[in-house]
Design an enzyme around this catalytic site. Sequence first.
Site, PDB file in Angstrom:
ATOM      1  N   LYS A   1      35.431  -4.482  79.227  1.00 29.67           N
ATOM      2  CA  LYS A   1      34.723  -5.684  79.679  1.00 29.67           C
ATOM      3  C   LYS A   1      33.570  -5.426  80.645  1.00 29.67           C
ATOM      4  CE  LYS A   1      35.942  -8.266  77.501  1.00 29.67           C
ATOM      5  NZ  LYS A   1      35.688  -8.133  76.025  1.00 29.67           N
TER       6      LYS A   1
ATOM      7  N   TYR B   1      26.386  -3.230  85.230  1.00 32.40           N
ATOM      8  CA  TYR B   1      26.179  -4.511  84.521  1.00 32.40           C
ATOM      9  C   TYR B   1      25.253  -5.413  85.345  1.00 32.40           C
ATOM     10  CZ  TYR B   1      27.636  -8.985  82.337  1.00 32.40           C
ATOM     11  OH  TYR B   1      27.672 -10.204  81.700  1.00 32.40           O
TER      12      TYR B   1
ATOM     13  N   ARG C   1      31.650 -14.678  76.023  1.00 30.96           N
ATOM     14  CA  ARG C   1      32.263 -15.781  76.763  1.00 30.96           C
ATOM     15  C   ARG C   1      31.264 -16.466  77.689  1.00 30.96           C
ATOM     16  NH1 ARG C   1      35.066 -16.579  81.515  1.00 30.96           N
ATOM     17  NH2 ARG C   1      34.188 -14.584  82.185  1.00 30.96           N
ATOM     18  N   LYS C   2      30.794 -15.754  78.733  1.00 35.64           N
ATOM     19  CA  LYS C   2      29.835 -16.344  79.679  1.00 35.64           C
ATOM     20  C   LYS C   2      28.666 -15.412  79.970  1.00 35.64           C
ATOM     21  CE  LYS C   2      32.128 -19.832  82.458  1.00 35.64           C
ATOM     22  NZ  LYS C   2      32.485 -20.210  83.841  1.00 35.64           N
TER      23      LYS C   2
ATOM     24  N   PHE D   1      22.115 -12.552  76.475  1.00 29.34           N
ATOM     25  CA  PHE D   1      23.435 -13.084  76.118  1.00 29.34           C
ATOM     26  C   PHE D   1      23.281 -14.100  74.982  1.00 29.34           C
ATOM     27  CE2 PHE D   1      26.831 -16.222  76.576  1.00 29.34           C
ATOM     28  CZ  PHE D   1      27.940 -15.388  76.454  1.00 29.34           C
TER      29      PHE D   1
ATOM     30  N   HIS E   1      36.757   3.682  75.826  1.00 32.05           N
ATOM     31  CA  HIS E   1      37.194   3.144  77.120  1.00 32.05           C
ATOM     32  C   HIS E   1      38.043   4.182  77.863  1.00 32.05           C
ATOM     33  CE1 HIS E   1      35.593  -0.751  76.404  1.00 32.05           C
ATOM     34  NE2 HIS E   1      36.541  -1.228  75.631  1.00 32.05           N
TER      35      HIS E   1
ATOM     36  N   SER F   1      36.985 -11.342  83.047  1.00 38.59           N
ATOM     37  CA  SER F   1      36.592 -11.171  81.646  1.00 38.59           C
ATOM     38  C   SER F   1      37.758 -10.593  80.834  1.00 38.59           C
ATOM     39  CB  SER F   1      35.372 -10.246  81.577  1.00 38.59           C
ATOM     40  OG  SER F   1      34.950 -10.074  80.252  1.00 38.59           O
TER      41      SER F   1
ATOM     42  N   THR G   1      18.522  -8.737  73.238  1.00 38.67           N
ATOM     43  CA  THR G   1      19.826  -8.417  73.840  1.00 38.67           C
ATOM     44  C   THR G   1      20.186  -9.351  74.998  1.00 38.67           C
ATOM     45  OG1 THR G   1      18.775  -6.701  75.187  1.00 38.67           O
ATOM     46  CG2 THR G   1      19.832  -5.985  73.152  1.00 38.67           C
TER      47      THR G   1
HETATM   48  P1  A3P Z   1      32.367 -12.269  80.056  1.00 39.69           P
HETATM   49  O1  A3P Z   1      33.778 -12.342  79.537  1.00 39.69           O
HETATM   50  O2  A3P Z   1      32.305 -12.285  81.554  1.00 39.69           O
HETATM   51  O3  A3P Z   1      31.484 -13.307  79.445  1.00 39.69           O
HETATM   52  P2  A3P Z   1      32.585  -5.558  76.617  1.00 39.69           P
HETATM   53  O4  A3P Z   1      31.526  -5.525  75.593  1.00 39.69           O
HETATM   54  O5  A3P Z   1      32.652  -4.336  77.467  1.00 39.69           O
HETATM   55  O6  A3P Z   1      33.894  -5.955  76.046  1.00 39.69           O
HETATM   56  O7  A3P Z   1      32.170  -6.686  77.677  1.00 39.69           O
HETATM   57  C1  A3P Z   1      32.215  -8.032  77.345  1.00 39.69           C
HETATM   58  C2  A3P Z   1      31.590  -8.814  78.460  1.00 39.69           C
HETATM   59  O8  A3P Z   1      30.157  -8.617  78.419  1.00 39.69           O
HETATM   60  C3  A3P Z   1      31.812 -10.331  78.294  1.00 39.69           C
HETATM   61  O9  A3P Z   1      31.765 -10.861  79.627  1.00 39.69           O
HETATM   62  C4  A3P Z   1      30.574 -10.700  77.487  1.00 39.69           C
HETATM   63  O10 A3P Z   1      30.273 -12.072  77.507  1.00 39.69           O
HETATM   64  C5  A3P Z   1      29.518  -9.866  78.220  1.00 39.69           C
HETATM   65  N1  A3P Z   1      28.294  -9.680  77.425  1.00 39.69           N
HETATM   66  C6  A3P Z   1      28.189  -9.349  76.124  1.00 39.69           C
HETATM   67  N2  A3P Z   1      26.894  -9.320  75.752  1.00 39.69           N
HETATM   68  C7  A3P Z   1      26.171  -9.630  76.842  1.00 39.69           C
HETATM   69  C8  A3P Z   1      24.772  -9.765  77.101  1.00 39.69           C
HETATM   70  N3  A3P Z   1      23.882  -9.569  76.149  1.00 39.69           N
HETATM   71  N4  A3P Z   1      24.381 -10.098  78.342  1.00 39.69           N
HETATM   72  C9  A3P Z   1      25.297 -10.297  79.324  1.00 39.69           C
HETATM   73  N5  A3P Z   1      26.628 -10.194  79.149  1.00 39.69           N
HETATM   74  C10 A3P Z   1      27.062  -9.849  77.924  1.00 39.69           C
END
Ligand code: A3P
Length: 294
Positions: free
Chosen positions: A47, A193, A256-257, A229, A108, A138, A227
Amino acid sequence: MERTVCSRYPSVSVRGIPLQEPVARHFARVEKFQAFKDDLLVATYPKAGTTWTQEVVDLILNEGNEEKCRRAPTYIRMPFLEMTSPDPSVSGMTKLEKMDPPRVIKTHLPIQLVPQSFWEAGCKVIYVARNPKDTVVSYFHFDRMNLTQPEPGPWPEYLEKFMKGQLCWGSWYDHVKGYWREKQNKNILYLFYEDMKENPAREVVRIAEFLGHRLSKSVVGNIVKMTTFAAMQKNPMANYSTLSGIFDRKASEFMRKGEVGDWQNHFSPQENAAFEEHYHKTMAATPIPFRFSL
Ligand code: A3P
């Protein structure tokens, strides 16, 4: 569409690191994975923004060509090294063994469990870290929707398990510190991040330079646009909507957010105080500049 039969697997320890049972059972195969010099490893604690970083990397390697980066879903383009299920056709190893190097590989695994061949070959590694409060929030929502992960249970207990390092892939604290300590000795680009949210163009350029690519300003701008969100949430090749049977989308969304600071909507003042105390104690010897808001 990739389908898989799944259930909520218990976690099983591999050298002290809890992993999903099928992942633990096939770990001997993962350890023998043969990496080659030009393979790139994208390593994160779950995450931390793995999927986002993978998309940026793929776009950089393809000079910003959107069509090429829509050739397949993330998990096919850049397989997940240790992931497996009772159906071996979906295992990361099976996919990787059929791909020609150079490959972009997601993991991971904490640094001590990364297969030795990555270090022997001198592979580049991109590590992305995210502040632990947003990470655990997350992860909690992800575990509610990911039907292969152990049952998350209620939030207060989940937060405790995170602090004790009992969630799959182990202690966040040890994970971020392990890669941080080795970043000078090994070929590791350590990203945050929060930095990517604050100034994505700057971070795209950093990643491109690390990969030996010089991009024009307009290509960098396009990569940033593709890229965000919002853009990735709509992109079926980047939003995991092609994965069937694993995610309960009524519980939560993969995309998600995508914000910094959402933890403030989840932590009670008491939880925050206990977390802060534990965080400062655990991180004191390795102060990594995490930011909890922008
Ligand atoms: P949230 O659950 O806080 O929204 P991973 O890819 O390591 O599993 O991480 C997922 C997290 O990164 C999620 O966070 C997801 O929404 C967020 N995420 C994915 N793409 C993103 C983007 N382009 N910009 C910002 N956050 C992103």
